[in-house]
Design a protein around this motif. Structure first.
Motif, PDB file in Angstrom:
ATOM      1  N   ARG A 185     -14.179 -33.410   3.859  1.00 56.38           N
ATOM      2  CA  ARG A 185     -12.824 -33.091   4.322  1.00 56.38           C
ATOM      3  C   ARG A 185     -11.807 -33.511   3.273  1.00 56.38           C
ATOM      4  NH1 ARG A 185     -13.495 -29.460   8.345  1.00 56.38           N
ATOM      5  NH2 ARG A 185     -14.875 -30.224   9.970  1.00 56.38           N
ATOM      6  N   ALA A 238       2.245 -25.785  13.714  1.00 59.31           N
ATOM      7  CA  ALA A 238       1.315 -26.843  13.321  1.00 59.31           C
ATOM      8  C   ALA A 238       1.585 -28.131  14.099  1.00 59.31           C
ATOM      9  CB  ALA A 238       1.462 -27.118  11.822  1.00 59.31           C
ATOM     10  N   GLU A 239       0.564 -28.978  14.119  1.00 56.04           N
ATOM     11  CA  GLU A 239       0.755 -30.310  14.676  1.00 56.04           C
ATOM     12  C   GLU A 239       1.397 -31.181  13.598  1.00 56.04           C
ATOM     13  OE1 GLU A 239      -1.733 -34.203  16.255  1.00 56.04           O
ATOM     14  OE2 GLU A 239      -2.686 -32.231  16.321  1.00 56.04           O
ATOM     15  N   ARG A 261      -4.625 -28.926   9.535  1.00 60.33           N
ATOM     16  CA  ARG A 261      -4.689 -29.141  10.984  1.00 60.33           C
ATOM     17  C   ARG A 261      -3.667 -30.166  11.451  1.00 60.33           C
ATOM     18  NH1 ARG A 261     -10.827 -30.532  11.442  1.00 60.33           N
ATOM     19  NH2 ARG A 261     -10.868 -28.898   9.889  1.00 60.33           N
ATOM     20  N   GLN A 262      -3.307 -31.098  10.559  1.00 60.62           N
ATOM     21  CA  GLN A 262      -2.258 -32.074  10.869  1.00 60.62           C
ATOM     22  C   GLN A 262      -1.378 -32.261   9.646  1.00 60.62           C
ATOM     23  OE1 GLN A 262      -4.731 -35.448  12.269  1.00 60.62           O
ATOM     24  NE2 GLN A 262      -3.192 -35.745  13.841  1.00 60.62           N
ATOM     25  N   GLU A 314      -5.101 -21.368   4.742  1.00 56.57           N
ATOM     26  CA  GLU A 314      -5.378 -21.900   6.082  1.00 56.57           C
ATOM     27  C   GLU A 314      -4.586 -23.188   6.219  1.00 56.57           C
ATOM     28  OE1 GLU A 314      -9.107 -23.290   8.898  1.00 56.57           O
ATOM     29  OE2 GLU A 314      -9.456 -21.971   7.175  1.00 56.57           O
ATOM     30  N   ASP A 344      -7.364 -30.193   4.802  1.00 55.99           N
ATOM     31  CA  ASP A 344      -7.538 -30.441   6.239  1.00 55.99           C
ATOM     32  C   ASP A 344      -6.348 -31.190   6.818  1.00 55.99           C
ATOM     33  OD1 ASP A 344     -10.371 -29.469   6.858  1.00 55.99           O
ATOM     34  OD2 ASP A 344     -10.674 -30.685   5.057  1.00 55.99           O
ATOM     35  N   TRP A 345      -5.813 -32.132   6.026  1.00 57.34           N
ATOM     36  CA  TRP A 345      -4.651 -32.909   6.452  1.00 57.34           C
ATOM     37  C   TRP A 345      -3.675 -33.004   5.288  1.00 57.34           C
ATOM     38  CZ3 TRP A 345      -9.648 -35.196   6.748  1.00 57.34           C
ATOM     39  CH2 TRP A 345     -10.257 -35.096   8.019  1.00 57.34           C
TER      40      TRP A 345
END
Length: 457
Positions: free
Chosen positions: A173, A443-444, A418-419, A415, A199-200
């Protein structure tokens, strides 16, 4: 995995974040708190520095690097990974930081009547800096560096020479820290790298709620302020960060000086650290953009022009104040919290014909911020000074990308992360930027609190 925000959360300075991945704990930046938060420098790191396996440094500005000697002093024994130019800059910047701390401690001891409480020793000494510098390990852009259970890769952030985004990979990740991001089209440096996957994401928000003036017009506006002041018989004092901002001002002045627009007007760069930083810029052309490389290959040094003088010694610095002819002074510190610029302010702040020209961010609680906010009286060198000089601000010189640039950069992701964690901004700027990201990217988004710990989902 968890992210712990120990600095530059709900504020701009003191950057320090820790990734806790169980078997490995990695720190990103260890900067000084400045302005109203400066007392936090004496409150520890919020965790045991001995637990860190490594420290990744995004760039050399002291709000990102300035507590590294203290981190080592308190037990950190791992490597400090940075780009080669960042390592070179840290050698001069951290030594300067130690010198200013000693100077402040000496001043407090000389004026016990103006001090609250017991005298405070410097956070660290020149010897502590030398010891910390031995922990540095340079890593070039794009090279994958193993850090024991994880890997790191530096991308170009375009903020100052050697500045980097940090891509940390753990268990397949990817976590990306933008650090401080620069603006597209800025002199000297290449534009910030685009990123398509993570990913973050931890992203700065210094200017998350506003944009800057047009970079194309900034040289013209700079000259307007200078010539108006010279016509009044005043001096122009430019408090400038020694690394990045000073070199960009010289770059812009070069264009006009070589065409005779500053004939008879001396420009003093009165900052030994800025001079050393300029020398480091000159010996690291591998970081330059194509335009700067073309200038250098044609024999035109953008950091030199007729009438510019680089001032190292105290005697030369003091002699500037005896000059009768109007002149320009570029001096550190950029927020007027110390250094030689304070003495030049003392000589000019009470003169209606002079101008104090700010060209960079001013943290809350600093002398620079007070002047920008319209203070009629400021305290420097243990006395009060009436403000009569003209105070101007050119935001087009900011080395930070503005809100629109940040959003454009985020649109490069194929993409979306995610956070997203938003740090390095005053609360209003961070909140505004968070709402913009939620609205456009669905998004979060997390705006961390100081000392906050967050799960990476």
């Amino acid at each position: 995995m968890k992210l712990h925000f120990y600095g530059a959360a709900a504020g701009v300075t003191g950057s320090h974040t820790v990734l806790d991945a169980g078997d490995i704990r990695v720190g990103v930046d260890a900067g000084l708190f400045q302005g109203r938060d400066s007392d936090r420098n004496r409150g520890g790191f919020g965790h045991d520095p001995r637990s860190l396996g490594a420290l990744i440094l995004t760039h050399a500005h002291v709000d990102h690097s300035g507590r590294i000697p203290l981190l080592v002093k308190e037990g950190f024994s791992g490597e400090v990974y940075s780009t080669p130019a960042t390592e070179d800059l840290c050698e001069i910047m951290l030594k300067d930081s130690a010198y200013l701390m000693k100077e402040e401690a000496d001043r407090e001891s000389r004026h016990p009547d103006q001090r609250n409480g017991e005298p405070r020793p410097p956070l660290y000494t020149d010897e502590d800096v030398s010891y910390a510098l031995r922990r540095f390990k340079p890593v070039d852009y794009y090279k994958v560096q193993d850090i024991g259970g994880a890997s790191a890769r530096f991308l170009d952030a375009g903020h100052i020479i050697g500045s980097a985004m940090v891509e940390l990979s753990v268990g397949g990740r990817r976590l990306l820290f933008t650090g401080d991001m620069g603006r597209r089209g800025a002199p000297f440096l290449r534009d910030p790298d685009r990123v398509e996957e993570a990913d973050w994401l931890v992203i700065e928000s210094t200017y998350g709620n506003r944009d800057h003036g047009d970079m194309a017009d900034r040289g013209k506006r700079l000259m307007e302020v200078i010539l108006e002041t010279i016509d009044r018989g005043g001096n122009v004092v430019i408090p400038a960060f020694a690394v990045g901002r000073t070199q960009e001002i010289i770059y812009e002045l070069n264009h006009y000086a070589e065409r005779g627009r500053l004939e008879g007007v001396k420009t003093f760069v009165d900052s030994p650290m800025a001079i050393s930083a300029t020398e480091i810029y000159s010996r690291h052309p591998e970081y330059f953009d194509e335009e700067t490389l073309r200038l250098l290959s044609s024999g035109d040094n953008p950091l030199d022009f007729p009438g510019i003088e680089y001032v190292r010694s105290r005697e030369e610095s003091k002699a500037i104040n005896d000059m009768k002819d109007a002149h320009i002074i570029i001096s550190a510190s950029g927020m007027c919290t110390g250094g030689r610029v304070v003495h030049h302010l003392a000589q000019n702040i009470g003169r209606r014909e002079s101008t104090v020209l700010f060209i960079g961010y001013q943290a809350e609680g600093t002398t620079g911020r007070m002047l920008l906010d319209g203070a009629k009286k400021i305290r420097m060198m243990n006395r009060d000074w009436n403000v009569r000089a003209r105070v101007e601000y050119l935001d087009a010189f900011s080395a930070h990308v503005g809100r629109t640039g940040l959003l454009n950069w985020l649109r490069s992701f194929k993409e979306f992360p995610r956070q997203v964690f938003i740090n390095h901004g005053e609360p209003e700027a961070s909140r505004s930027f968070a709402e913009a990201i939620r609205s456009e990217f669905d998004a979060e988004v997390v705006v961390p609190q100081a000392g906050g710990k967050y799960d990476l989902k």
